[in-house]
Design a protein around this motif. Structure first.
Motif, PDB file in Angstrom:
ATOM      1  N   ASN A  24       0.869  -1.171   0.000  1.00 52.21           N
ATOM      2  CA  ASN A  24       0.000   0.000   0.000  1.00 52.21           C
ATOM      3  C   ASN A  24       0.908   1.224   0.000  1.00 52.21           C
ATOM      4  O   ASN A  24       1.792   1.340   0.850  1.00 52.21           O
ATOM      5  CB  ASN A  24      -0.881  -0.031   1.255  1.00 52.21           C
ATOM      6  N   SER A  25       0.725   2.128  -0.936  1.00 51.24           N
ATOM      7  CA  SER A  25       1.587   3.307  -1.040  1.00 51.24           C
ATOM      8  C   SER A  25       1.418   4.261   0.136  1.00 51.24           C
ATOM      9  O   SER A  25       2.277   5.087   0.381  1.00 51.24           O
ATOM     10  CB  SER A  25       1.306   4.060  -2.342  1.00 51.24           C
ATOM     11  N   GLU A  46      -4.117   6.909  -2.595  1.00 54.57           N
ATOM     12  CA  GLU A  46      -3.155   5.839  -2.369  1.00 54.57           C
ATOM     13  C   GLU A  46      -3.399   4.736  -3.382  1.00 54.57           C
ATOM     14  O   GLU A  46      -4.447   4.685  -4.025  1.00 54.57           O
ATOM     15  CB  GLU A  46      -3.231   5.299  -0.941  1.00 54.57           C
ATOM     16  N   LEU A  70      -1.380   7.134   2.012  1.00 51.33           N
ATOM     17  CA  LEU A  70      -2.016   8.351   1.503  1.00 51.33           C
ATOM     18  C   LEU A  70      -0.949   9.398   1.197  1.00 51.33           C
ATOM     19  O   LEU A  70      -0.038   9.633   2.001  1.00 51.33           O
ATOM     20  CB  LEU A  70      -3.012   8.902   2.524  1.00 51.33           C
TER      21      LEU A  70
END
Length: 84
Positions: free
Chosen positions: A6-7, A52, A9
């Protein structure tokens, strides 16, 4: 990008456009429905939009282009405003 990454936010100070070469992912923009992206599809995010990217069960390969003013960061982590 590795599976299940997960990048987090973040925002970009300029235009972000990308194309998914391999795998699958989901783009999540705050306040908008999630956007599933499959191999061969493209997407874009306007400047300043909090978003994200979540990678699916397989590795993903993305070709991304950023149009950002010289000297500005490509991305900035987003922190929610303090609610006092």
């Amino acid at each position: 990008m590795e599976p299940h990454v997960n990048s987090g936010l973040h925002t970009h100070p300029g235009f972000d456009a990308a194309y998914l070469l391999e795998g699958a992912l989901t783009v999540l923009e705050r306040g908008q429905p999630s956007k599933p992206i499959h191999r061969g599809e493209s997407w874009h995010v306007h400047p300043g939009i909090v978003h994200e990217v979540k990678i699916g069960d397989q590795p993903a390969k993305v070709l991304a282009m950023y149009v950002v003013e010289k000297g500005k960061p490509l991305a900035t982590p987003w922190q929610p405003p303090n609610s006092n």
